[in-house]
Design a protein around this motif. Structure first.
Motif: not given
Length: 300
Positions: A99-102, A144-149, A284-293, A38-41
């Motif tokens: 962040a990927q969307a912005i 604040n995480t978004l702003a840092t990214l 298009r936007y990627r995240y992975d719960r299995r990988r370290p944050l 939905r964010l991509q849309q």
């Protein structure tokens, strides 16, 4: 023509919350993967609407206004039992995909301004509190995480207030922004009208005023005109859920996009339903719960 800028109200995303299709009779379904679609849309439809207007209206600046409840939260026991992301993941992985969307949106706008106020779902406990309300909130962590990214992109600026509300200026028109969870209950229009009047008096103490009042807590689209502008409620990214159905209520997903003209104030508007076509896109936007944050947030 007079300068004009675009405003996208990002309202009630409830990242990490799960809405089950079976519980909803097939009317809606929501989880992290659906949020990403939905964010991509939302990005694609925003660009599709604004791009044809950029030449005629000079739309070079985009204001992203987040009205809170970015995270699904942990304020109700059934949320902690059913969420598909824990609260730390909601704030951090949610910021990662946002962040990927912005970064995609920056290809279409010379300047992007992000303003974010907190909602009630970001609270750290079920009980309401008012001391440090804005800072002790997972929405605040998300922003604040978004702003840092995005700190290395000077064309993207952030306004993250230390209060649960804020006022901003867009081409000399004043906007008051808050989530709306403190407005109370009752007839929606009466509630919105009463809160608008109260905040007009509150700001008058500081010699301030506003033309437009923006909130979203009720997950439905509503508006009424005032002598100086409008009061606006935006809908949610999530759409109707089991709680709403239990009250015999339902609202479609929706995010409000509109233009602000220096001379006329708010002009054109569109309510974007990001759920339409969500199953037809390749995320298009990627995240992975299995990988370290940390590795994901650092782009490793």
């Amino acid at each position: 023509s007079d300068p004009e800028e675009a405003v996208l109200v990002c309202s009630c995303w409830h990242i990490g919350e799960v809405v089950k299709a079976n519980d909803m009779g097939g009317m809606n379904e929501y989880n992290m993967d659906i949020f990403v679609r939905r964010l991509q849309q939302l990005v694609d439809k925003t660009v599709g609407i604004v791009a044809p207007l950029q030449k005629s209206r000079g739309l070079k600046t985009l204001h992203l206004i987040h009205t809170g409840d970015a995270v699904g939260g942990i304020i109700h026991s059934e949320l902690t039992e059913s969420n598909d992301l824990n609260i730390v993941e909601q704030a951090h992985l949610g910021a990662l995909v946002t962040a990927q969307a912005i970064l995609e949106l920056r290809h279409y706008f010379s300047n992007i301004s992000f303003t974010g106020v907190i909602g009630n779902h970001g609270r750290i406990k079920e009980e309401r509190y008012f001391k440090n309300k804005a800072q002790v909130n997972w929405d605040y962590v998300f922003y604040n995480t978004l702003a840092t990214l995005l700190q290395n992109f000077p064309e993207i600026v952030f306004n993250i207030p230390l209060s649960y509300w804020t006022d901003i200026d867009i081409l000399s028109w004043k906007f008051l922004i808050q989530h709306g969870d403190s407005m109370g209950r009752g007839n929606l229009y009466n509630t919105l009208q009463r809160s608008t009047a109260k905040w007009r008096d509150i700001l008058a103490v500081q010699g301030k005023h506003f033309n437009y009042f923006i909130s979203s807590h009720y997950h439905t689209r509503a508006q009424f005109q005032t002598p100086t502008g409008e009061s606006l409620l935006s809908a949610s990214m999530k759409g109707g859920d089991e709680y709403a159905m239990g009250l015999s209520l339902y609202s479609k997903p929706g995010q409000l996009l509109f233009g602000v003209n220096k001379k006329e104030g708010k002009t054109w508007e569109r309510m974007i339903d990001p759920s339409i076509g969500q199953d037809e896109v390749e995320p298009r936007y990627r995240y992975d719960r299995r990988r370290p944050l940390a590795k994901q947030l650092l782009g490793k």
